[in-house]
Design an enzyme around this catalytic site. Structure first.
Site, short mmCIF file in Angstrom:
data_model
loop_
_atom_site.label_atom_id
_atom_site.label_comp_id
_atom_site.label_asym_id
_atom_site.label_seq_id
_atom_site.Cartn_x
_atom_site.Cartn_y
_atom_site.Cartn_z
CB VAL A 102 33.58 91.09 84.24
CG1 VAL A 102 32.24 91.70 83.84
CG2 VAL A 102 34.37 92.07 85.10
CB CYS A 103 30.45 88.52 82.02
SG CYS A 103 29.11 87.95 80.94
CB THR A 104 31.09 83.80 80.72
OG1 THR A 104 31.55 84.64 79.65
CG2 THR A 104 29.58 83.69 80.67
CB THR A 122 28.96 83.70 85.88
OG1 THR A 122 29.45 83.81 84.54
CG2 THR A 122 27.83 82.70 85.91
N GLY A 152 28.71 90.00 87.84
CA GLY A 152 27.70 89.38 86.99
C GLY A 152 27.89 89.79 85.53
#
Length: 232
Positions: A102-104, A122, A152
């Site tokens: 998830v995300c970075t 990301t 994202g």
């Protein structure tokens, strides 16, 4: 799938807790799921927003996972160059059915060499760094490429988790989880992406992000060089 589905979420200092707790809430409702919160030691781990998280298992004691998930946050700048964490991810990924983030958190997967040749997403502010690890960036809430599922930024973690829940337990079960959580977002403002946010909002946010983006750039360059050296 086996009777027990082992799902592991990485815990590390300065993670964004919603990157973890959003998917955690979904995964904990998947039939047969046993969810692990994994870190080097069993001790409270500070997030980037007051809340501390207590791991349930260590790297050394973690069973082979069916799903390995790496959340994001400013702490990923350290994790992309943390040899112990990257080694753990590589070993788990070799036997996991799904390798996710998830995300970075996708940058940490990338630094472990696990996104080379895959499409991935990301947080919008870090999209340009995926290519350093051989990944093809895709601007989307959830990106699925074979057994790589990447979400994202932050809130997209719930979308990602529901998408994966459908893979694990079927769409009807995933829809039941969504309904039980009353996940029916209707944001009060139309500012959740740089593509649609008012220009003045983006202009005011960008300078605030600049120092952290520079720290991330340096961390990613170092991690990418480590990968190149390992491959040569």
């Amino acid at each position: 799938m086996p009777d027990t589905i082992h799902i592991g979420l990485l815990v590390f200092p300065k993670l964004t807790q919603l990157d973890l707790t959003g998917p955690l809430q979904v995964f904990s409702r998947v039939p047969g799921a046993k969810v692990h919160l994994i870190w080097k030691r069993i001790e409270p781990v500070p997030s980037d927003a007051v809340l501390a998280l207590l791991p349930t298992i260590t790297y050394a004691d973690c069973p082979q996972l069916d799903v390995i998930c790496v959340p994001g946050g400013s702490g990923t700048d350290d994790m992309v160059n943390d040899a112990e964490t990257l080694d753990f991810l590589r070993k788990q990924a070799a036997g996991a059915r799904y390798v996710t983030s998830v995300c970075t958190g996708s940058l940490v997967l990338g630094a472990a060499g696990l996104l080379d040749g895959y499409r991935a997403t990301t947080h919008w502010s870090a999209m340009q760094h995926l290519a350093a690890f051989g990944a093809t960036p895709e601007k989307t809430r959830v990106c699925v490429d074979r057994n790589r599922f990447t979400g994202g930024g932050v809130t997209a973690g719930i979308d990602f988790a529901l998408t994966l829940a459908a893979e694990l337990a079927g769409q009807t079960t995933a829809e039941m989880i969504q309904l039980g959580l009353e996940y029916n977002p209707a944001p009060p403002f139309n500012a959740g992406s740089p593509d649609i946010a008012p220009p003045e909002v983006l202009a005011r946010l960008e300078p605030l992000l600049a120092p952290s983006r520079e720290r991330r750039r340096i961390a990613i360059e170092t991690a990418a060089e480590h990968l190149r050296q390992a491959a040569s």
